[in-house]
Design a protein around this motif. Structure first.
Motif, PDB file in Angstrom:
ATOM      1  N   THR A 187      51.591   9.647 -16.394  1.00 34.97           N
ATOM      2  CA  THR A 187      51.780   8.206 -16.152  1.00 34.97           C
ATOM      3  C   THR A 187      51.192   7.385 -17.286  1.00 34.97           C
ATOM      4  O   THR A 187      50.805   6.249 -17.094  1.00 34.97           O
ATOM      5  N   SER A 188      51.110   7.989 -18.485  1.00 33.17           N
ATOM      6  CA  SER A 188      50.531   7.287 -19.634  1.00 33.17           C
ATOM      7  C   SER A 188      51.306   6.041 -19.995  1.00 33.17           C
ATOM      8  O   SER A 188      50.746   5.079 -20.525  1.00 33.17           O
ATOM      9  N   CYS A 189      52.610   6.047 -19.739  1.00 31.58           N
ATOM     10  CA  CYS A 189      53.448   4.900 -20.088  1.00 31.58           C
ATOM     11  C   CYS A 189      53.898   4.125 -18.858  1.00 31.58           C
ATOM     12  O   CYS A 189      54.838   3.325 -18.937  1.00 31.58           O
ATOM     13  N   GLY A 190      53.270   4.379 -17.719  1.00 35.02           N
ATOM     14  CA  GLY A 190      53.656   3.667 -16.506  1.00 35.02           C
ATOM     15  C   GLY A 190      54.184   4.624 -15.464  1.00 35.02           C
ATOM     16  O   GLY A 190      53.428   5.363 -14.837  1.00 35.02           O
ATOM     17  N   THR A 191      55.501   4.656 -15.289  1.00 32.37           N
ATOM     18  CA  THR A 191      56.136   5.526 -14.301  1.00 32.37           C
ATOM     19  C   THR A 191      55.972   6.996 -14.687  1.00 32.37           C
ATOM     20  O   THR A 191      56.073   7.347 -15.855  1.00 32.37           O
ATOM     21  N   ASP A 192      55.715   7.827 -13.707  1.00 29.90           N
ATOM     22  CA  ASP A 192      55.555   9.255 -13.949  1.00 29.90           C
ATOM     23  C   ASP A 192      56.836   9.833 -14.547  1.00 29.90           C
ATOM     24  O   ASP A 192      57.925   9.663 -13.990  1.00 29.90           O
ATOM     25  N   THR A 193      56.710  10.508 -15.693  1.00 28.54           N
ATOM     26  CA  THR A 193      57.886  11.074 -16.356  1.00 28.54           C
ATOM     27  C   THR A 193      58.258  12.447 -15.798  1.00 28.54           C
ATOM     28  O   THR A 193      59.363  12.937 -16.048  1.00 28.54           O
ATOM     29  N   VAL A 194      57.348  13.091 -15.065  1.00 23.22           N
ATOM     30  CA  VAL A 194      57.653  14.386 -14.464  1.00 23.22           C
ATOM     31  C   VAL A 194      58.470  14.159 -13.193  1.00 23.22           C
ATOM     32  O   VAL A 194      58.064  13.369 -12.328  1.00 23.22           O
ATOM     33  N   PRO A 195      59.634  14.804 -13.045  1.00 22.18           N
ATOM     34  CA  PRO A 195      60.458  14.611 -11.848  1.00 22.18           C
ATOM     35  C   PRO A 195      59.672  14.877 -10.564  1.00 22.18           C
ATOM     36  O   PRO A 195      58.814  15.772 -10.505  1.00 22.18           O
ATOM     37  N   ALA A 196      59.967  14.121  -9.529  1.00 23.60           N
ATOM     38  CA  ALA A 196      59.197  14.175  -8.288  1.00 23.60           C
ATOM     39  C   ALA A 196      59.301  15.519  -7.585  1.00 23.60           C
ATOM     40  O   ALA A 196      58.399  15.893  -6.832  1.00 23.60           O
ATOM     41  N   PHE A 197      60.379  16.285  -7.817  1.00 20.58           N
ATOM     42  CA  PHE A 197      60.547  17.537  -7.085  1.00 20.58           C
ATOM     43  C   PHE A 197      59.737  18.681  -7.685  1.00 20.58           C
ATOM     44  O   PHE A 197      59.577  19.731  -7.051  1.00 20.58           O
ATOM     45  N   VAL A 198      59.211  18.515  -8.903  1.00 17.86           N
ATOM     46  CA  VAL A 198      58.588  19.634  -9.616  1.00 17.86           C
ATOM     47  C   VAL A 198      57.362  20.168  -8.879  1.00 17.86           C
ATOM     48  O   VAL A 198      57.256  21.366  -8.588  1.00 17.86           O
ATOM     49  N   ASN A 199      56.404  19.306  -8.562  1.00 17.40           N
ATOM     50  CA  ASN A 199      55.163  19.781  -7.941  1.00 17.40           C
ATOM     51  C   ASN A 199      55.368  20.350  -6.536  1.00 17.40           C
ATOM     52  O   ASN A 199      54.810  21.410  -6.215  1.00 17.40           O
TER      53      ASN A 199
END
Length: 235
Positions: A187-199
């Motif tokens: 979230t360094s640039c705001g919105t999380d860049t990792v897709p929500a389904f990954v974790n």
């Protein structure tokens, strides 16, 4: 078809499907996958197939222990002589995961097919089926984690986007967000860049891996106990 031939065909199919998936995901950037991950992995696989086809089981086990000893000794020597570089192998492995997740996906699918085939065949093959299932799930974990890693720099995909992380002087900007490798998020640039389904998928696959490995070990134990009982009764 011999075991070595089957393994060579499986390696070729994995490389071909993984390459196609890499081109679909990255376009011309897939050449990075081929050069940095694909070619070395294919060479290592072909070498392993050749060694396995000519060596006995005992020799393979000894070679595995020697390889583990050499690797562990090398890491220990690196930790003693150059502690600041001790995490370098882990960083290289993480980079390989991020670049090579298409190949891991291809290998996971192929191993899953092999697990289904052994499960449908006749005879007591529970240990083999669960062993192949464990490998399939492990490769799926690797592929999912690598896919998530490949999205950590999405906020810097363009040169103009560097302002979201770096000042003109080159210093990192102060943001409320941050990065984490477990669980994966950026979230360094705001919105999380990792897709929500990954974790959530990683958590599910990890639980499946634990269950599959447990089932594999249980099946092997039962098979050995059954063979031992049969030998005693045969006497």
């Amino acid at each position: 078809m011999g075991i070595a031939t089957k393994q060579a065909v499986a390696a070729a199919v994995t490389a071909a499907v993984g390459t196609a998936l890499a081109f679909a995901a990255y376009g011309e950037g897939a050449f990075n996958t081929l050069l940095l991950v694909g070619a070395p992995s294919l060479l290592v696989t072909l070498f392993a197939v050749q060694v396995r086809s000519t060596a006995r089981a005992g020799a393979l086990r000894r070679a595995g222990w020697w390889g583990a000893a050499v690797l562990g000794g090398g890491l220990l020597l690196l930790a003693v002589t150059a502690p600041k570089f001790v995490l370098l192998p882990a960083l290289i492995a993480a980079l390989s995961l991020a670049i090579g997740w298409p190949l891991a996906t291809s290998a996971a699918c192929l191993m899953a097919v092999a697990a289904v085939r052994s499960g449908l065949s006749s005879g007591p093959r529970a240990a083999l089926t669960w062993g192949r299932s464990s490998w399939a799930v492990l490769l799926a974990v690797v592929a999912t984690y690598g896919y998530g890693l490949s999205h950590l720099d999405d906020g810097m995909a363009d040169v103009k986007d560097r302002v979201c992380r770096f000042e003109p002087s080159g210093e990192a900007m102060r943001h409320g967000g941050g990065r984490s490798l477990l669980p994966l998020h950026d979230t360094s640039c705001g919105t999380d860049t990792v897709p929500a389904f990954v974790n959530p998928l990683l958590a599910t696959l990890t639980a499946l891996l634990a269950a599959s490995v447990t089932a594999h070990l249980t099946a092997r134990f039962k098979a050995r106990r059954t063979r031992g009982l049969a030998v005693r009764l045969g006497r």
